[in-house]
Design a protein around this motif. Structure first.
Motif, PDB file in Angstrom:
ATOM      1  N   ILE A  97     -17.187  -2.234  -8.274  1.00 27.39           N
ATOM      2  CA  ILE A  97     -16.120  -1.986  -7.319  1.00 27.39           C
ATOM      3  C   ILE A  97     -15.095  -1.076  -7.987  1.00 27.39           C
ATOM      4  N   GLU A  98     -14.566  -0.149  -7.207  1.00 31.83           N
ATOM      5  CA  GLU A  98     -13.509   0.746  -7.670  1.00 31.83           C
ATOM      6  C   GLU A  98     -12.317   0.610  -6.727  1.00 31.83           C
ATOM      7  N   VAL A  99     -11.140   0.491  -7.301  1.00 32.80           N
ATOM      8  CA  VAL A  99      -9.898   0.475  -6.530  1.00 32.80           C
ATOM      9  C   VAL A  99      -9.021   1.570  -7.115  1.00 32.80           C
ATOM     10  N   GLY A 100      -8.567   2.462  -6.257  1.00 31.72           N
ATOM     11  CA  GLY A 100      -7.789   3.599  -6.754  1.00 31.72           C
ATOM     12  C   GLY A 100      -6.598   3.929  -5.886  1.00 31.72           C
ATOM     13  N   TYR A 101      -5.639   4.541  -6.506  1.00 34.17           N
ATOM     14  CA  TYR A 101      -4.470   5.085  -5.811  1.00 34.17           C
ATOM     15  C   TYR A 101      -4.470   6.590  -6.062  1.00 34.17           C
ATOM     16  N   VAL A 102      -4.311   7.376  -5.004  1.00 33.38           N
ATOM     17  CA  VAL A 102      -4.288   8.834  -5.088  1.00 33.38           C
ATOM     18  C   VAL A 102      -3.020   9.328  -4.422  1.00 33.38           C
ATOM     19  N   GLY A 103      -2.302  10.231  -5.076  1.00 37.88           N
ATOM     20  CA  GLY A 103      -1.087  10.793  -4.505  1.00 37.88           C
ATOM     21  C   GLY A 103      -1.013  12.290  -4.701  1.00 37.88           C
ATOM     22  N   ASN A 104      -0.280  12.944  -3.797  1.00 40.91           N
ATOM     23  CA  ASN A 104      -0.120  14.396  -3.852  1.00 40.91           C
ATOM     24  C   ASN A 104       1.200  14.744  -3.193  1.00 40.91           C
ATOM     25  N   HIS A 105       1.928  15.646  -3.803  1.00 39.46           N
ATOM     26  CA  HIS A 105       3.167  16.169  -3.202  1.00 39.46           C
ATOM     27  C   HIS A 105       3.150  17.690  -3.325  1.00 39.46           C
TER      28      HIS A 105
END
Length: 187
Positions: A97-105
């Motif tokens: 299982i993979e849990v990720g947070y991705v952000g971009n501004h």
């Protein structure tokens, strides 16, 4: 970016990454559009008919017209900041299982808008007049620059755009024999 296994047993992986990215501004669009403005483009109106069939009674009228394009001359460099954090864990044999947070501004992104628009407070009146069955007034006089531009557009390009994206990403993968696998994902 970094990747780290906190236990050293090969069952965990923690990944972290970030970056700054910059793009070159598109100068063809604002410069090309500005070259279509007066005094680079002029209009001569011969009136109705074909001018060479007969000598017109009145001379043709000429005008430099009004501009149709405008641009912010500050030309700031557009760019974005991107980051992510992913935690991966083997649950049982051939399943993880993979849990990720991705952000971009993003910042200084090019935006075009028509300066000859109908103000928000008058849009209902514009719709009633423009699309109504009356056949009378069209509502175009409600446009902000109607005395100068009529119904024509005045497109303004600026570098005031921003973007923001934040997401949780979850993925489960189970591998089977014979190169077969199943995957379920959620964003």
């Amino acid at each position: 970016g970094i990747a780290w296994d906190p236990t050293g047993a090969g069952k965990w992986a923690i990944r972290l990454g970030a970056g700054m990215f910059y793009g070159r501004s598109d100068l063809i669009n604002p410069v090309g559009a500005l070259l279509q403005n007066p005094p680079f483009v002029a209009k001569i109106d011969w009136g109705l008919g074909r001018p060479l069939d007969s000598i017109p009674g009145a001379p043709p009228t000429g005008t430099l017209g009004t501009p149709s394009a405008a641009a912010d001359i500050s030309n700031k460099s557009q760019g974005s900041y991107q980051w992510n954090l992913t935690i991966e864990r083997e649950l049982f044999k051939d399943a993880k299982i993979e849990v990720g947070y991705v952000g971009n501004h993003g910042h200084h992104l090019p935006i075009n808008w028509d300066l000859n628009y109908v103000a928000t407070a008058q849009r209902a009146q514009y719709a009633r007049e423009h699309f109504g069955p009356s056949g009378g007034a069209t509502g175009d006089e409600l446009r902000l620059l109607f005395p100068l531009k009529g119904t024509g557009s005045l497109i303004y390009q600026t570098y005031a755009g921003n973007s923001s994206y934040n997401a949780l990403q979850v993925q489960f993968i189970k591998r089977f024999s014979g190169n077969f696998s199943a995957q379920a994902s959620y964003t």
